[in-house]
Every structure is written in C-alpha cells, then in structure tokens.
Design a protein around this motif. Structure first.
Motif, PDB file in Angstrom:
ATOM      1  N   UNK A 144       1.596  -5.576  -2.794  1.00  0.00           N
ATOM      2  CA  UNK A 144       0.272  -5.821  -3.368  1.00  0.00           C
ATOM      3  C   UNK A 144       0.269  -7.023  -4.307  1.00  0.00           C
ATOM      4  N   UNK A 145       1.389  -7.242  -5.014  1.00  0.00           N
ATOM      5  CA  UNK A 145       1.458  -8.330  -5.995  1.00  0.00           C
ATOM      6  C   UNK A 145       1.988  -9.627  -5.405  1.00  0.00           C
ATOM      7  N   UNK A 146       2.385  -9.623  -4.147  1.00  0.00           N
ATOM      8  CA  UNK A 146       3.044 -10.789  -3.530  1.00  0.00           C
ATOM      9  C   UNK A 146       2.070 -11.965  -3.389  1.00  0.00           C
ATOM     10  N   UNK A 147       2.574 -13.164  -3.672  1.00  0.00           N
ATOM     11  CA  UNK A 147       1.759 -14.365  -3.564  1.00  0.00           C
ATOM     12  C   UNK A 147       2.380 -15.414  -2.638  1.00  0.00           C
ATOM     13  N   UNK A 148       3.492 -15.081  -2.002  1.00  0.00           N
ATOM     14  CA  UNK A 148       4.145 -15.976  -1.048  1.00  0.00           C
ATOM     15  C   UNK A 148       3.896 -15.449   0.359  1.00  0.00           C
ATOM     16  N   UNK A 149       3.336 -16.258   1.228  1.00  0.00           N
ATOM     17  CA  UNK A 149       2.913 -15.800   2.551  1.00  0.00           C
ATOM     18  C   UNK A 149       4.069 -15.262   3.376  1.00  0.00           C
ATOM     19  N   UNK A 150       5.162 -16.028   3.462  1.00  0.00           N
ATOM     20  CA  UNK A 150       6.305 -15.587   4.269  1.00  0.00           C
ATOM     21  C   UNK A 150       6.892 -14.293   3.720  1.00  0.00           C
ATOM     22  N   UNK A 151       6.979 -14.197   2.410  1.00  0.00           N
ATOM     23  CA  UNK A 151       7.514 -12.990   1.794  1.00  0.00           C
ATOM     24  C   UNK A 151       6.598 -11.800   2.055  1.00  0.00           C
ATOM     25  N   UNK A 152       5.285 -12.028   2.000  1.00  0.00           N
ATOM     26  CA  UNK A 152       4.324 -10.947   2.224  1.00  0.00           C
ATOM     27  C   UNK A 152       4.436 -10.406   3.643  1.00  0.00           C
ATOM     28  N   UNK A 153       4.557 -11.296   4.623  1.00  0.00           N
ATOM     29  CA  UNK A 153       4.673 -10.859   6.018  1.00  0.00           C
ATOM     30  C   UNK A 153       5.969 -10.090   6.230  1.00  0.00           C
ATOM     31  N   UNK A 154       7.071 -10.602   5.664  1.00  0.00           N
ATOM     32  CA  UNK A 154       8.356  -9.923   5.810  1.00  0.00           C
ATOM     33  C   UNK A 154       8.340  -8.556   5.136  1.00  0.00           C
ATOM     34  N   UNK A 155       7.715  -8.461   3.983  1.00  0.00           N
ATOM     35  CA  UNK A 155       7.645  -7.195   3.264  1.00  0.00           C
ATOM     36  C   UNK A 155       6.737  -6.211   3.997  1.00  0.00           C
ATOM     37  N   UNK A 156       5.648  -6.727   4.573  1.00  0.00           N
ATOM     38  CA  UNK A 156       4.781  -5.866   5.378  1.00  0.00           C
ATOM     39  C   UNK A 156       5.563  -5.257   6.528  1.00  0.00           C
ATOM     40  N   UNK A 157       6.319  -6.092   7.252  1.00  0.00           N
ATOM     41  CA  UNK A 157       7.092  -5.576   8.379  1.00  0.00           C
ATOM     42  C   UNK A 157       8.083  -4.503   7.947  1.00  0.00           C
ATOM     43  N   UNK A 158       8.728  -4.725   6.827  1.00  0.00           N
ATOM     44  CA  UNK A 158       9.693  -3.756   6.315  1.00  0.00           C
ATOM     45  C   UNK A 158       9.010  -2.434   5.981  1.00  0.00           C
ATOM     46  N   UNK A 159       7.869  -2.519   5.330  1.00  0.00           N
ATOM     47  CA  UNK A 159       7.143  -1.307   4.950  1.00  0.00           C
ATOM     48  C   UNK A 159       6.510  -0.629   6.157  1.00  0.00           C
ATOM     49  N   UNK A 160       6.061  -1.406   7.103  1.00  0.00           N
ATOM     50  CA  UNK A 160       5.471  -0.836   8.314  1.00  0.00           C
ATOM     51  C   UNK A 160       6.504  -0.011   9.072  1.00  0.00           C
ATOM     52  N   UNK A 161       7.722  -0.553   9.193  1.00  0.00           N
ATOM     53  CA  UNK A 161       8.774   0.205   9.873  1.00  0.00           C
ATOM     54  C   UNK A 161       9.148   1.443   9.069  1.00  0.00           C
ATOM     55  N   UNK A 162       9.156   1.326   7.738  1.00  0.00           N
ATOM     56  CA  UNK A 162       9.436   2.491   6.900  1.00  0.00           C
ATOM     57  C   UNK A 162       8.349   3.551   7.083  1.00  0.00           C
ATOM     58  N   UNK A 163       7.101   3.117   7.162  1.00  0.00           N
ATOM     59  CA  UNK A 163       6.021   4.073   7.374  1.00  0.00           C
ATOM     60  C   UNK A 163       6.164   4.779   8.713  1.00  0.00           C
ATOM     61  N   UNK A 164       6.497   4.028   9.748  1.00  0.00           N
ATOM     62  CA  UNK A 164       6.673   4.666  11.051  1.00  0.00           C
ATOM     63  C   UNK A 164       7.795   5.693  11.022  1.00  0.00           C
ATOM     64  N   UNK A 165       8.826   5.450  10.214  1.00  0.00           N
ATOM     65  CA  UNK A 165       9.890   6.443  10.065  1.00  0.00           C
ATOM     66  C   UNK A 165       9.373   7.679   9.342  1.00  0.00           C
ATOM     67  N   UNK A 166       8.591   7.479   8.288  1.00  0.00           N
ATOM     68  CA  UNK A 166       8.007   8.609   7.560  1.00  0.00           C
ATOM     69  C   UNK A 166       7.132   9.440   8.492  1.00  0.00           C
ATOM     70  N   UNK A 167       6.333   8.781   9.304  1.00  0.00           N
ATOM     71  CA  UNK A 167       5.470   9.475  10.243  1.00  0.00           C
ATOM     72  C   UNK A 167       6.293  10.240  11.282  1.00  0.00           C
ATOM     73  N   UNK A 168       7.371   9.636  11.757  1.00  0.00           N
ATOM     74  CA  UNK A 168       8.242  10.305  12.732  1.00  0.00           C
ATOM     75  C   UNK A 168       8.913  11.524  12.135  1.00  0.00           C
TER      76      UNK A 168
END
Length: 591
Positions: free
Chosen positions: A78-102
């Motif tokens: 939410x606080x990220x201001x660097x585009x590349x970092x934001x996309x990479x962090x989104x991917x990391x969290x998205x995969x973590x969420x899919x694990x939580x859902x599984x």
C-alpha cells in the motif's frame, strides 16, 4: 459495495455443495483437537479405501498460514511508490494469497470427511475467516496502489478488469467481518447438527426411536404392522430434527439480513443475485421463470413422475469408488479428448475423495486448489445409480475447472448458472452409455437421471421462491418457515393442501448458499435440451456442451452464452414447456 464479493471467492468455487442434483437423505417419500497443527496430503482423505494418495504438489499439506506477516507485507504494498517494486510485491502477495485460499480449501475438505470432528470444524471456520481477511487486506492494498503513482504499472500487469475492481474496492468494516465469521460458524454448526439429526430420540408407543431406527429393520416392521403409526412416527422425528436445525436457520436468516443492510440492499435475496452469483438476469426474470415452471411443468411432473410408483426409484447398481471411476473413465474418451484428459489428470493425481459412512458431509461438491489450479471432487456414496449421477455431475465441474482456471483469485467471479450447465450437461451425455454401465438396469437408471433433471428445474424454482419469501419477511418464527415452505410446495403441485413440511432443512443450500438453487433450474433446462438433441445427433449435442464449457463462466453470462451457442433460455417465449414436454413424454413411455 464490492467488499462482500470476497466471501464467495474464498469458498474456492464450491460447486454443488451438499445438494442440487446431488444426493440428499432419501426421506421425503419412501420411494424417492487443538494439538493438530498440520496434516499431510494423504490425511485429506480419511476412512476411504483403495484410493491413491493425492499428489502433494497439487494438494497442500495443511497448516495455519502466518497471516501477521501477510498483513505487514500488504502494508508495504500500500505504501510502495516504485512501480517495479510494487508489481513484484503484488506477485509475491498474490501467490501467498492463493496459498492461503488453498489451505482453506484443504481444511474444508478434511472437515467434510467428518463434520463431527470438533478440531476440523473449528479449523475450517478459522481458515475461511483468515482467507476472507487476507483477500480484504490485499485488495485494500491494491486499491491504495491504484490511487498512487504505481497505478499504471499495476494496471498493465493485472489487466483492466482486475485493475478496475481494485480501484473501486471497499474494504469491509469490522462489523461485517464479525457477521461473516459468525455465518461460517453457523454453517459448521448446521452440518454437525444435521449429522446428529438421525440419532435424535423421540418417545413413541412406549419406546425410544431415532430416524436410523425408523429407516431400519424396526421401521420396516412398524410399516407392515401399522402404517399410520409408521407415518406418525416419521412426523415426530422430523419435528425433533426441525427443533434442532431450525434455530440455526433462523439465526442465519437474521444475520444475512444484516449483511444485506450493510451492503445497501433491502434484503438478502437482492444482494445475493447481484453480488454473489454473477447473474445476467434479476429477481423479476427469475419469478417469471418460476411461474412458467409452475404452469407448464410441475403439475405433470408430480402426477406422472414423482408419484409414479411403477417407475419410481433408481437402478440398484451399488458401486464403490473404483467401480465409479472405471465406469466414468471407460467412456470419457468417447465423449471427447478434453473429457479424457481431465479424467486422466484426476485419477493419476488422486484428486478425489469418494466414500460413505457416519459423519461424512451429505452430498458432494467440486472445488479447486487456487495455488496449483487443480480441481478436486468430494463425493458421498449413498448406493444405487444416484452415485453415478453425482459422479458424472461433479466430473462436469472438474472438466470445466481443469479447462478454465479462475482468471484472478482476487477479482474474478463466475456465473453459477453456467457452472451448473457444465455439470448437468455431462451428466445427461453419459446416459448414452448406460446400457454398458447399468446393464439390465439401464432404462431405470435413465429414468432416474432424467427425472432428477426435471426435479432440478422444479426444485430450483421451489427453493428460489421459498428463499425469496424468507428473506423478504420480517421477524420470522420457525413455524413461519415451515408454513412458507409448505405453501410453496403446494403451489407447485407437490401436494393438494399446505400442511407442515420440514424437508427444506435437509437441503444444505438453504443454510450455506441461499439463492443458489435457481442455477440448478436454469442449467437443468439446458441439460434437457442437450439430452433431447443427443437422441438424434449425439456428436452435435457433445459439441454444443463443449462450446458452453469452452466459453467459460467468467467473461460472459448465462443468457449471452446460450444465445451464442444457439440454445434456448427460460427467457425465450414458451421455451420451458417446449423443452420439458419431450422429456415428460419419454418418461411416460418408460414408466
């Protein structure tokens, strides 16, 4: 108010859970542990025999995910201001969420295997709540990104649909979170109480009886000795179950009224149609559909099929898990390569839980493990041809889930009406092979599956009308619920007078997923078209079914897909009668 969509997404697409064309207790007529912190993949299937261990790469070992760490990382995004970092962090969290859902899915399956297990009941509620909370936190973080300098980068990465969803997302308040957690607890309480209902005791004619006694040898003796006493005992047993299950339902109805109010709706029926089931038609269209069924189909169905004692019942063809799978697989390739590939994937990876026994959740469902994309079938065996109907039905969901993975686990919702066409459609396409599967019982089995599809059309409307009336009412009592259900059944011609009928409490959808049932009606109407078409041109019927499956259920609605595939919907004038009449005529010939 988009925050509520997270609830249905966290159910990991639980299709057909506990009802629909799937089996429910055959009672309406005589014919018709805190120390457990982890489980291995094999433990997902408890008490079933001669089945392979599921592939551990596809089916996760259960544990409680570190949600505190996940929450902290969402704050970083939410606080990220660097585009590349934001996309990479989104991917990391998205995969973590899919694990939580599984992991939530894994806990639910394990709970389904024994609904009386207090540990897994509590763990399933905890993991479902954790899943909903994780979804909310990640979507809220993504909304913050969409409000900042990294919005363009995230949109380019996830696509316009997901980006628009994130931009409009509203996190649910603490009051909503409490309601959703209590809802999960109540649904769990229902399944536990439902499992115990057959063992509730009533005093009758000087001895204690349970529903298990009534449906066993003692009940058989009473049936032949005194039929009036037999039916009176059943009424007393049903009243006892009603007293146990009914208060849970009343609390759920009241709670869901508050959910709808927080979301800005007058009642839960309106909320569910618009937010949960992704329908491209509304309550008014559904009411018109139900009226067509009432006028053109239900009377003839009850008179000629439901109460037809000479043809009622199903083929006596008990199959264990291996036999069910063999019958399914023997003909998968004859239906199509997509079907055969899905069958091989399912059996080679052990993506099913098939069994019976005390404590096992009633009914069946198909779900998916979000992290791996692997579908998974849970099936309770009851005996007879209904088990194959249910297996071929759930396999239709499996084929679709294998072919059409969820586009975005956070932002995608699908049409349940289309999902059910995938399953009901495959179920009727398998009737072509009933001579080989059921032998001399083939016609009886075909009668059963077609009668079930007709019942799907009618019951879908009965329960939709019942639930609409329930959620539109004020200050309901349990007597009101029983009366409303009885009145709706009588209006559809199930019986002449509206007495007291308690059957609604044995249909888990009323407790777990209200306003779902109309999807069975809408989909069975299409399945019956496919069956009728298959009598003259089987390959064309298969092609039409595959066209619907290949269209998926995420980008288009029920009406649009049917129009594109050249099939009728209930909105087409006269379609309900035109579709159901050939089936009723065919059954009259068999009966």
């Amino acid at each position: 108010m988009q925050f509520l969509i997270t609830v249905i997404l966290c159910l990991a697409l639980l299709f057909g859970a506990g009802g629909g064309t799937d089996a429910v207790p055959a009672m309406k007529t005589e014919t018709a542990g805190a120390q457990k912190q982890e489980m291995d993949a094999g433990a997902i299937r408890k008490g079933t025999e001669a089945q392979p261990e599921p592939n551990g790469a596809l089916v996760p070992a259960y544990y409680r995910y570190d949600t505190a760490s996940f929450e902290a990382d969402c704050g970083r995004l939410a606080a990220c201001r660097d585009a590349d970092e934001a996309v990479a962090l989104y991917d990391e969290l998205y995969e973590a969420y899919r694990q939580i859902e599984s992991l939530s899915t894994a806990a639910y399956i394990r709970y389904s295997d024994d609904v009386a297990d207090e540990y897994w009941s509590a763990e399933s509620v905890w993991s479902e709540t954790a899943c909903a909370d994780a979804n909310d936190r990640l979507c809220t973080a993504c909304r913050a990104v969409m409000d900042g300098p990294c919005a363009g980068a995230l949109r380019a990465h996830v696509g316009d649909e997901a980006a628009d969803y994130f931009a409009a997302y509203e996190e649910y308040p603490a009051a909503m979170q409490e309601l959703l957690e209590r809802e999960s607890e109540l649904v769990s309480e229902y399944y536990t109480a439902l499992d115990a209902a057959d063992r509730l005791e009533v005093e009758f004619q000087g001895r204690s009886w349970t529903m298990e006694d009534w449906s066993g040898e003692a009940g058989d003796e009473l049936y032949w000795d005194d039929y009036d006493a037999f039916t009176a005992l059943r009424e007393e047993l049903m009243k006892a179950a009603n007293g146990s299950l009914g208060p849970i339902y009343l609390e759920l109805v009241e709670l869901r009224g508050r959910i709808a109010e927080l979301a800005g709706y007058d009642n839960y029926a309106e909320y569910a149609y618009e937010n949960v089931f992704c329908r491209d038609y509304g309550l008014e269209e559904a009411e018109s559909f139900c009226e067509q069924v009432r006028q053109a189909v239900s009377g003839r169905y009850y008179n000629e099929v439901y109460y037809n004692e000479s043809a009622a019942g199903y083929a006596r063809a008990d199959m264990d898990a291996g036999e069910l799978l063999a019958a399914l697989g023997d003909h998968a390739g004859q239906i199509g390569g997509v079907v055969a590939e899905a069958y091989d994937f399912m059996t080679e990876n052990g993506l099913y839980d098939i069994g019976g026994g005390s404590g096992r959740m009633d009914g069946c469902y198909t779900t998916s493990f979000s992290a791996s994309g692997a579908p998974y079938i849970f099936l309770r065996l009851y005996g007879g041809s209904t088990d194959f109907y249910s297996m071929s039905h759930e396999f239709g969901h499996f084929v679709d889930a294998r072919l059409n993975p969820v586009p975005n686990a956070l932002a995608s919702g699908g049409s349940y009406d289309l999902f059910e066409i995938h399953s009901n459609g495959l179920e009727v396409l398998y009737t072509r092979f009933y001579d080989d599967i059921f032998g001399i019982g083939a016609k009886r089995a075909e009668y059963g599956v077609l009668a079930d599809q007709l019942a799907g059309v009618i019951d879908g409307c009965v329960f939709d009308e019942f639930q609409r009336r329930i959620y539109e009412a004020d200050e309901l009592t349990l007597d009101d619920v029983n009366r409303i259900y009885s009145e709706v059944c009588a209006a559809f011609g199930e019986y002449d007078e509206a007495g007291e009928d308690y059957w609604w409490m044995y249909v888990p959808h009323n407790f777990e997923s209200p306003m779902y049932y109309i999807s069975y009606a809408a989909s069975s109407l299409v399945a019956l078209q496919l069956w009728d078409e298959s009598r003259e041109d089987y390959d064309r019927a298969v092609d039409d079914w595959l066209s619907i499956v290949e269209a998926g259920a995420y980008d288009k609605g029920y009406m649009q897909v049917l129009s594109e595939c050249g099939l009728q919907s209930f909105a087409d004038e006269g379609s309900v009668e035109a579709i159901c009449t050939p089936v009723l005529d065919y059954l009259a010939g068999i009966g």
